[in-house]
Motif scaffolding. Structure first.
Motif, mmCIF file in Angstrom:
data_model
loop_
_atom_site.group_PDB
_atom_site.id
_atom_site.type_symbol
_atom_site.label_atom_id
_atom_site.label_comp_id
_atom_site.label_asym_id
_atom_site.label_seq_id
_atom_site.Cartn_x
_atom_site.Cartn_y
_atom_site.Cartn_z
ATOM 1 N N PHE A 150 0.832 -1.194 0.000
ATOM 2 C CA PHE A 150 0.000 0.000 0.000
ATOM 3 C C PHE A 150 0.873 1.252 0.000
ATOM 4 C CE2 PHE A 150 -2.643 3.257 2.041
ATOM 5 C CZ PHE A 150 -3.787 3.189 1.259
ATOM 6 N N ARG A 151 1.959 1.193 0.709
ATOM 7 C CA ARG A 151 2.868 2.335 0.823
ATOM 8 C C ARG A 151 3.463 2.715 -0.528
ATOM 9 N NH1 ARG A 151 7.837 2.752 5.100
ATOM 10 N NH2 ARG A 151 8.147 4.970 4.828
ATOM 11 N N GLN A 152 3.603 1.746 -1.416
ATOM 12 C CA GLN A 152 4.235 1.984 -2.719
ATOM 13 C C GLN A 152 3.271 2.547 -3.767
ATOM 14 O OE1 GLN A 152 5.795 -1.851 -3.676
ATOM 15 N NE2 GLN A 152 7.470 -1.712 -2.198
ATOM 16 N N LEU A 153 2.000 2.623 -3.449
ATOM 17 C CA LEU A 153 1.010 3.093 -4.413
ATOM 18 C C LEU A 153 1.172 4.586 -4.694
ATOM 19 C CD1 LEU A 153 -2.132 1.275 -3.005
ATOM 20 C CD2 LEU A 153 -0.843 0.674 -5.062
ATOM 21 N N ALA A 154 1.037 4.946 -5.952
ATOM 22 C CA ALA A 154 1.118 6.356 -6.330
ATOM 23 C C ALA A 154 -0.143 7.110 -5.898
ATOM 24 C CB ALA A 154 1.315 6.491 -7.832
ATOM 25 N N ASN A 155 -1.294 6.443 -5.986
ATOM 26 C CA ASN A 155 -2.564 7.073 -5.614
ATOM 27 C C ASN A 155 -3.357 6.101 -4.745
ATOM 28 O OD1 ASN A 155 -5.030 8.345 -5.402
ATOM 29 N ND2 ASN A 155 -5.133 8.921 -7.557
ATOM 30 N N PRO A 156 -3.117 6.108 -3.430
ATOM 31 C CA PRO A 156 -3.785 5.156 -2.542
ATOM 32 C C PRO A 156 -5.311 5.259 -2.568
ATOM 33 C CG PRO A 156 -2.029 6.304 -1.377
ATOM 34 C CD PRO A 156 -2.178 6.957 -2.696
ATOM 35 N N GLU A 157 -5.853 6.463 -2.681
ATOM 36 C CA GLU A 157 -7.313 6.604 -2.695
ATOM 37 C C GLU A 157 -7.911 5.942 -3.933
ATOM 38 O OE1 GLU A 157 -10.833 9.969 -2.542
ATOM 39 O OE2 GLU A 157 -8.839 10.497 -1.834
ATOM 40 N N ALA A 158 -7.265 6.096 -5.071
ATOM 41 C CA ALA A 158 -7.754 5.447 -6.293
ATOM 42 C C ALA A 158 -7.719 3.935 -6.142
ATOM 43 C CB ALA A 158 -6.926 5.886 -7.496
#
Length: 183
Positions: free
Chosen positions: A50-58
């Motif tokens: 999750f930490r590596q995601l560019a857009n966590p909300e998306a």
């Protein structure tokens, strides 16, 4: 930053917004809360990823929608059983909402799932057409067409003479309308 702390911050910043978007999709406030919570549970299961995601909300929105889709199919089946008088319907509870909000959610429920998903992602989640297309796995032109058709259907369902505008600010008759006409 600690991955769990990041999830807490994303939750504080976007959980209510995601619930509102999923409520518009499902028409059931408790269901919307459940699918958003499930998305966060999945984020907590793999905080490093999750930490590596560019857009966590998306990502959370996509997970919540993926959880909501099969639930929607099961609910349609259940409603069929209720209509056939094989089961008694359960009482539904919703938070206190304005009459306009209730009317909009009711009108959204009358749209086909794909049209509803397109409208919610584009207008309530404020995603550009290209991002909606990517999230739904369809061409940009299909999203534009669905938005135009959904606006017309919403206008019919809500009894409006003009197509429904779901944007927060009143746009001028510019590129959005031209885009929609040329879709």
């Amino acid at each position: 930053m600690d991955p769990l702390e990041q999830i807490k911050q994303v939750y504080a910043a976007s959980a209510a917004r995601l619930v509102a978007q999923l409520y518009a999709m499902t028409g059931d406030y408790a269901e919307a809360q459940d699918v958003v919570q499930e998305a966060f549970v999945r984020a907590l299961a793999r905080p490093g990823r999750f930490r590596q995601l560019a857009n966590p909300e998306a990502w959370l929105r996509t997970v919540a929608l993926n959880v909501a889709r099969p639930r929607y199919r099961r609910r349609v089946l259940l409603h069929g059983l209720v209509r056939s008088a094989r089961l008694d319907p359960a009482q539904q509870h919703a938070p206190d909402l304005s009459p306009d909000h209730v009317a909009l959610v009711g009108a959204l429920q009358r749209l086909p799932w794909q049209a509803r998903e397109t409208v919610v992602l584009h207008h309530l989640a404020d995603l550009p057409v290209a991002e909606v297309a990517a999230a739904m796995g369809c061409p940009v032109e299909a999203v534009k067409t669905r938005v135009v058709r959904a606006r017309r259907a919403l206008a019919d369902h809500l009894g409006d003479a003009a197509p429904v505008r779901l944007t927060r600010t009143a746009p001028s008759s510019t590129s959005q309308e031209r885009e929609a006409r040329h879709a």
